[in-house]
Design an enzyme around this catalytic site. Structure first.
Site: not given
Ligand code: TSX
Ligand code: MN
Length: 595
Positions: A70, A211, A220, A240, A262, A264, A267-268, A287, A410
């Site tokens: 973006r 893009y 967006k 958002h 972004s 953080c 999506t996970n 999103d 973060r």
């Molecule tokens: O997405 C993340 N979450 C939310 C998950 C549901 N990430 C990745 C961020 C980049 C997009 C995270 N990174 C999270 C988190 O809760 N916590 C961390 C920090 C972290 C990274 C690695 C480990 C622990 C914490 N442990 C090992 O690598 C073994």
């Molecule tokens: Mn977004």
């Protein structure tokens, strides 16, 4: 396809655009699989798309190196008064911007097909949904819109029946002269790119980029910038936020909407698999949330999107197995690396790094190469329906009732793992002051603190002071039925720079505490900054986080918080006299509590 739509506004707009942009032909999209397959085959034959022989019905695109993200500097909120766009948006007057852009659009589709893409944001026919029509000269945009929105010939029928739509004009800004060979990723130079929004007339004009958020205008541009302005006028919310459903072992459901800047891991979290036994998590969206007050007085949310346009680097079976399973087939990859056996790869995907790749710029790559194989902002596009944990109610036209709002950022220090707001106003204060430390995925120096209120700074289509006020107004209307508000930080570090909290699936423990707060099953201790879990209330069973780490995760560093106050004051001052008095009062109360 032969299409007649009896919608005067649409037909006169298409005619006007065709006369301005001068495409060789006009094609009315129907959203069918046949259409998708045909356009993909065409792009593969032309060389713009690479067929991935190892992944069923999947394709890799490589963009021009100047067109990878973006373009916030080139994004405009064009209101008649500059003040109405607010301090967080670029502004040009509608007259000036339209004059400049009309000059660029003149003849810009020469040698190309103009695609008319009818789409719905939200389930077709839901009272919360909105229709759009995107006109674009990019077949890549058509195929991505097929996945990210509902593209269907049914939209033509709804338009013929007189339904409203939001016109979205898009051109890559690269006319083709007769006999000229096309680029693999045609686009315009940066100073000619414009991502323009006219919220007073619900209109989007995008020029020069192919893009993601610059070109897939439903996301967006429509679902956040234009929709946020509509939502304020009409008394609803466009946020958002990811949306997820938690189910406890007794079968009780909780719906969570969460906003993070972004990098953080939104999506996970949206696709998380809980570690605590008996708890289930289902994804509704990753999103954007559109929310309206229902007949029951509660806030109901839909995901206006139809797919995921997710960041690939960092996604793995370790960090997000559900996303990995979502992208096993029928995927568009953009700016990922290509493996020798016809699959994609990106940094962080596997522990073992392939010995040879073609990088996102199309060059040979080995582990010795100095640059990344995939662009840090490389993406996957996949339908939400393919997600193995998609909630059965994800397309419920009535939406899901939101119980919990989460804000976060973060922060390596200062901010505890979780806190609950004292009340709605305090929660709005937390959202309005949300901040995150920059990572290598952001622009600028790593580790700088950036305020990103409600994770909406780049996406609010009007003055953010008015946006804060709208949040307060919504709270007044919701009263006792308002969602409870929490603030989280998964990223606090120890003195020696190690993450204290395991994050990912173990975040379910924090979500469980929130659910138990809603049900009045657990108490909380009152601190200077909000309500924190009492010792023993966070379910840590089966987790081996040292007690000292938990103590540090929950520690309130009052001196560090006091040091934050001047920055919050400066942040609020940016919004001038449009900052609501009630937020200034929240700041005073925080100051008082910190002593
Ligand atoms: O997405 C993340 N979450 C939310 C998950 C549901 N990430 C990745 C961020 C980049 C997009 C995270 N990174 C999270 C988190 O809760 N916590 C961390 C920090 C972290 C990274 C690695 C480990 C622990 C914490 N442990 C090992 O690598 C073994
Ligand atoms: Mn977004």
């Amino acid at each position: 396809m032969e299409v007649t739509v009896k919608n005067e506004k649409l037909n006169s707009w298409i005619k006007e655009i065709a006369e301005l942009c001068q495409p060789d032909s006009i094609y009315w999209c129907d959203g069918s699989k046949e259409e998708y397959d045909r356009l993909m085959a065409m792009m593969a034959a032309a060389g713009g798309a690479t067929v991935l022989t190892k992944r069923l019905n999947s394709f890799l695109f490589r963009t021009d190196p100047s067109d990878v993200a973006r373009v916030e500097d080139r994004t405009f909120i064009s209101t008649s008064s500059k003040d109405d766009a607010g301090p967080t948006n670029n502004w040009l007057s509608p007259a000036d911007l339209k004059k400049t852009m009309s000059g660029l659009y003149k003849g810009c589709m020469k040698g190309r097909t103009m695609y008319v893409i009818p789409f719905s944001m939200g389930p077709i026919g839901s009272p919360i949904s909105k229709l759009g029509v995107e006109v674009s000269d990019s077949p890549y945009v058509v195929c991505n819109m097929h996945m990210m929105t509902r593209v269907s010939s049914r939209i033509y029928d709804m338009l013929s029946a007189g339904e409203e739509f939001i016109p979205c004009l898009h051109s890559i800004g690269a006319p083709l002269e007769k006999g000229q060979k096309d680029a693999l990723w045609p686009c315009a130079p940066i100073d000619k790119k414009y991502i323009s929004h006219f919220p007073e007339e619900n209109l989007i004009w995008s020029y020069g980029s192919g893009y993601g958020g610059n070109a897939l205008l439903g996301k967006k541009c429509l679902a956040l910038r234009i929709a946020s302005a509509m939502a304020r006028r009409e008394g609803w919310m466009a946020e958002h936020m990811l949306i997820l459903r938690l189910t406890n072992p007794a079968g009780r459901q909780y719906h969570v909407a969460a906003a993070f800047p972004s990098a953080c891991g939104k999506t996970n979290l949206a696709m998380m698999t809980p570690t605590i036994p008996g708890w289930k998590c289902e994804c509704i969206g990753d999103d954007i949330a559109w929310m309206k007050i229902g007949a029951d007085g509660r806030l109901h949310a839909i995901n206006p999107e139809n797919g995921f346009f997710g960041v690939a680097p960092g996604t793995s079976y370790g960090t997000n197995p559900v996303a990995m399973d979502t992208v096993r087939e029928n995927v568009i990859f953009t700016n990922c690396a290509l493996t020798d056996d016809g699959d994609v790869w990106w940094e962080g995907m596997t522990d073992e790094v392939p010995a040879h790749l073609i990088d996102w710029k199309g060059r040979d790559w080995t582990p010795e190469s100095r640059e990344e194989a995939a662009h840090p902002n490389a993406r996957f596009t996949a339908r939400a329906a393919q997600c193995p944990v998609i909630c059965k109610d994800w397309e419920n036209p009535a939406g899901v009732p939101i119980d919990i709002f989460i804000f976060g950022g973060r922060r390596s220090g200062v901010v505890p793992l979780v806190s609950e707001a004292y009340n709605w106003d305090h929660g709005v204060f937390l959202g309005s002051t949300a901040a995150s430390e920059t990572t290598s995925a952001n622009i600028g120096a790593v580790g700088n603190l950036r305020r990103d209120p409600f994770a909406m700074k780049p996406f609010c289509g009007y003055h953010m002071g008015d946006y804060f006020r709208h949040w307060l107004d919504m709270g007044d209307r919701l009263g006792g039925k308002a969602p409870r508000i929490f603030y989280v930080n998964w990223f606090r570090k120890s003195q020696d720079g190690m993450f204290l909290w395991p994050g990912f699936s173990d975040n379910s423990r924090v979500l469980k505490w929130m659910c138990e707060r809603i049900d009045g099953k657990v108490g909380a201790r009152e601190t200077e900054i909000g309500l924190l879990p009492n010792d023993g209330d966070l379910d840590l069973s089966g987790l081996d986080v040292p007690e000292a780490s938990m103590k540090e995760l929950m520690r309130i560093d009052t001196a560090a918080w006091r040091d934050e106050l001047p920055d919050i004051e400066r942040h609020f001052a940016e919004f001038g006299n449009r900052i609501p008095e009630r937020l200034l009062q929240q700041l005073q109360e925080l100051k008082k509590r910190l002593g």
